[in-house]
Enzyme design. Structure first.
Site, PDB file in Angstrom:
ATOM      1  N   SER A   1     -30.973   8.545  -5.693  1.00  0.00           N
ATOM      2  CA  SER A   1     -32.047   7.924  -4.921  1.00  0.00           C
ATOM      3  C   SER A   1     -33.444   8.232  -5.447  1.00  0.00           C
ATOM      4  O   SER A   1     -34.348   7.426  -5.279  1.00  0.00           O
ATOM      5  CB  SER A   1     -31.935   8.340  -3.462  1.00  0.00           C
ATOM      6  OG  SER A   1     -31.916   9.742  -3.351  1.00  0.00           O
TER       7      SER A   1
ATOM      8  N   HIS B   1     -27.226   3.711  -2.179  1.00  0.00           N
ATOM      9  CA  HIS B   1     -28.332   2.981  -2.811  1.00  0.00           C
ATOM     10  C   HIS B   1     -27.841   1.847  -3.709  1.00  0.00           C
ATOM     11  O   HIS B   1     -28.607   1.366  -4.546  1.00  0.00           O
ATOM     12  CB  HIS B   1     -29.224   3.934  -3.610  1.00  0.00           C
ATOM     13  CG  HIS B   1     -30.233   4.628  -2.760  1.00  0.00           C
ATOM     14  ND1 HIS B   1     -31.392   4.012  -2.315  1.00  0.00           N
ATOM     15  CD2 HIS B   1     -30.247   5.872  -2.236  1.00  0.00           C
ATOM     16  CE1 HIS B   1     -32.073   4.858  -1.571  1.00  0.00           C
ATOM     17  NE2 HIS B   1     -31.411   5.989  -1.498  1.00  0.00           N
TER      18      HIS B   1
ATOM     19  N   LYS C   1     -29.400   0.576   4.545  1.00  0.00           N
ATOM     20  CA  LYS C   1     -30.282   0.275   3.418  1.00  0.00           C
ATOM     21  C   LYS C   1     -30.213  -1.228   3.100  1.00  0.00           C
ATOM     22  O   LYS C   1     -30.743  -2.025   3.855  1.00  0.00           O
ATOM     23  CB  LYS C   1     -29.934   1.175   2.236  1.00  0.00           C
ATOM     24  CG  LYS C   1     -30.333   2.628   2.550  1.00  0.00           C
ATOM     25  CD  LYS C   1     -30.183   3.574   1.390  1.00  0.00           C
ATOM     26  CE  LYS C   1     -30.845   4.900   1.716  1.00  0.00           C
ATOM     27  NZ  LYS C   1     -29.934   6.023   1.866  1.00  0.00           N
TER      28      LYS C   1
HETATM   29  C1  LIG Z   1     -29.674   7.234   2.543  1.00  0.00           C
HETATM   30  C2  LIG Z   1     -28.538   8.004   2.026  1.00  0.00           C
HETATM   31  C3  LIG Z   1     -27.631   8.622   2.894  1.00  0.00           C
HETATM   32  C4  LIG Z   1     -27.840   8.634   4.375  1.00  0.00           C
HETATM   33  O1  LIG Z   1     -27.523   7.414   4.938  1.00  0.00           O
HETATM   34  P1  LIG Z   1     -27.808   7.197   6.498  1.00  0.00           P
HETATM   35  O2  LIG Z   1     -26.898   6.098   6.872  1.00  0.00           O
HETATM   36  O3  LIG Z   1     -29.253   6.855   6.613  1.00  0.00           O
HETATM   37  O4  LIG Z   1     -27.482   8.476   7.181  1.00  0.00           O
HETATM   38  C5  LIG Z   1     -26.535   9.247   2.349  1.00  0.00           C
HETATM   39  N1  LIG Z   1     -26.350   9.310   1.029  1.00  0.00           N
HETATM   40  C6  LIG Z   1     -27.205   8.743   0.160  1.00  0.00           C
HETATM   41  C7  LIG Z   1     -26.944   8.829  -1.298  1.00  0.00           C
HETATM   42  C8  LIG Z   1     -28.337   8.088   0.633  1.00  0.00           C
HETATM   43  O5  LIG Z   1     -29.192   7.564  -0.213  1.00  0.00           O
END
Ligand SMILES: *Cc1c(COP(=O)(O)O)cnc(C)c1O
Length: 395
Positions: free
Chosen positions: A182, A210, A241
């Site tokens: 990320s 991501h 996301k």
């Molecule tokens: C954003 C993210 C998460 C968390 O996801 P949520 O659904 O917001 O809890 C977990 N792992 C990665 C790699 C992320 O980028």
């Protein structure tokens, strides 16, 4: 609260502010989208994970509303007591079909999915092998298990192989990696990872938060992009996301493993069911993604365009091909100042600093979306260049 604690906390906040590490929330006045209102001012948004521009998509909003009318607002129960509707089974099935996996289990977030991932499967006689840049939720999930821990330098396949050799006596071994990292925006070397896993008889888990929805030939993520479908045992991902951005996540993969999580995963057993509206909205997102590949193509084309404009201007970028463009500034306070000046220019981006990235590696992370127009991207690049010159970041 006692005075000692009060003084300690105030000193802590003061030092964070001095080091440029204090995180402020900026209040958005309205829906998430390409253009948002912040402090009464309209700005172009380049820091959301809204990769496909679906966060304010009419079709998704309407599907969520329609679902709520039929299935209600909430379940007031965990899944196994009285919190599973046809809707939840339908979404789990749709995700399995989309990701081409055997089965899927829903969670309230991918953070929860990662909190669930390790503990039921791995105990003290087992080992987990993790990339050093893995997301905090993976690290926290690992901490909840008693497995022996091995960590390899970011995407260093020699170190991964050494960890596999060092853990040879373990009963079970699981290699875990982000699909797309990320903070840097690079893709994990899944081909090499899966080949090593196979030769050392280890399991592989990929967190594709991501990537799901926009990366790979049909948007199935890094697993598809790297051509390792069927070789990855477990995929965790978020719906928070690219896939509409509300919340919710899942573990998807081999049926026997998903069965284990339904029996033993603590965030599944002890936390409330995903809300119907989110299930309905996410089902709509999946049906859009099945039919329409124009969104994900635009996301990647936009990212390429922005990357090229900044590279040509002399910015130091982390090499990547995803929708994440990391513009290196290094110094924490400077990254914060850069982001503030860009906001004055109507470009909303965030400076990332410790503890989200290592000390001395502060950066502006720019996230491109299918919602951005060519003009938006050129305006953003123009602002980066003029502010970057003023601040001496580029010459
Ligand atoms: C954003 C993210 C998460 C968390 O996801 P949520 O659904 O917001 O809890 C977990 N792992 C990665 C790699 C992320 O980028």
């Amino acid at each position: 609260m006692n005075h000692q604690l009060e003084r300690e906390l105030n000193e802590f906040f003061t030092s964070l502010k001095e080091d440029g590490l204090y995180k402020e929330e900026r209040i958005i006045e309205g829906a998430q989208g390409r253009e948002i209102s912040v402090g009464g001012k309209a700005v172009l948004n380049f820091c959301a994970n809204n990769y496909l521009g679906l966060s304010d998509d009419r079709r998704v909003i309407e599907a969520a509303q329609d679902t709520m009318k039929i299935f209600g607002f909430g379940l007031s129960s965990v899944r196994f007591i009285c919190g599973t509707q046809t809707l939840h089974k339908q979404l789990e099935q749709a995700i399995s079909t989309y990701l081409r996996t055997e089965d899927t289990i829903l969670f309230s977030s991918c953070y929860d999915a990662n909190a669930a991932l390790f503990e039921p499967l791995l105990s003290a006689e087992d080992a987990v092998i993790s990339d050093e840049l893995n997301h905090a939720s993976i690290i926290d999930g690992i901490r909840l298990s008693k497995a022996q821990r091995f960590r390899y330098r970011h995407s260093d396949m020699n170190e991964l192989e050494k960890a596999l050799e060092a853990s040879a006596s373990a009963r079970r071994r699981l290699i875990v990696t982000d699909g797309v990292f990320s903070m840097d925006g690079d893709v994990a070397k899944l081909r090499e990872i899966c080949a090593l896993a196979q030769s050392h008889d280890a399991l592989v888990a990929v967190d594709d938060s991501h990537a799901t929805g926009y990366l790979g030939e049909t948007g199935r993520g890094s697993v598809e992009l790297c051509g390792v479908e069927g070789q990855v045992d477990l995929i965790t991902t978020t719906f928070g996301k690219a896939c509409g951005g509300a919340s919710g996540g899942c573990i998807s993969g081999r049926k026997l493993l998903i069965d284990l999580y339904r029996q033993r995963a603590r965030p599944y057993l002890f936390s409330n069911t995903l809300a119907p509206a989110i299930c309905g909205g996410t089902l709509q997102v999946l049906s859009i993604l099945k039919e329409d590949h124009s969104l994900r193509k635009r996301t990647l084309a936009n990212a390429d365009h922005f990357r090229n404009l900044l590279k040509t201007a002399g910015f130091d970028l982390i090499d990547a091909t995803t929708a994440i463009v990391a513009v290196m500034v290094y110094e924490e306070a400077k990254a914060v100042e850069f982001a503030e000046k860009l906001l004055d220019e109507g470009i909303y981006v965030i400076g990332f600093s410790y503890p989200v990235v290592p000390r001395g590696k502060a950066r502006i992370r720019v996230q491109l979306s299918a919602a951005h127009t060519k003009k938006d991207i050129e305006r953003a690049a123009g602002a980066f260049i003029s502010v970057g010159r003023t601040m001496g970041i580029i010459i």
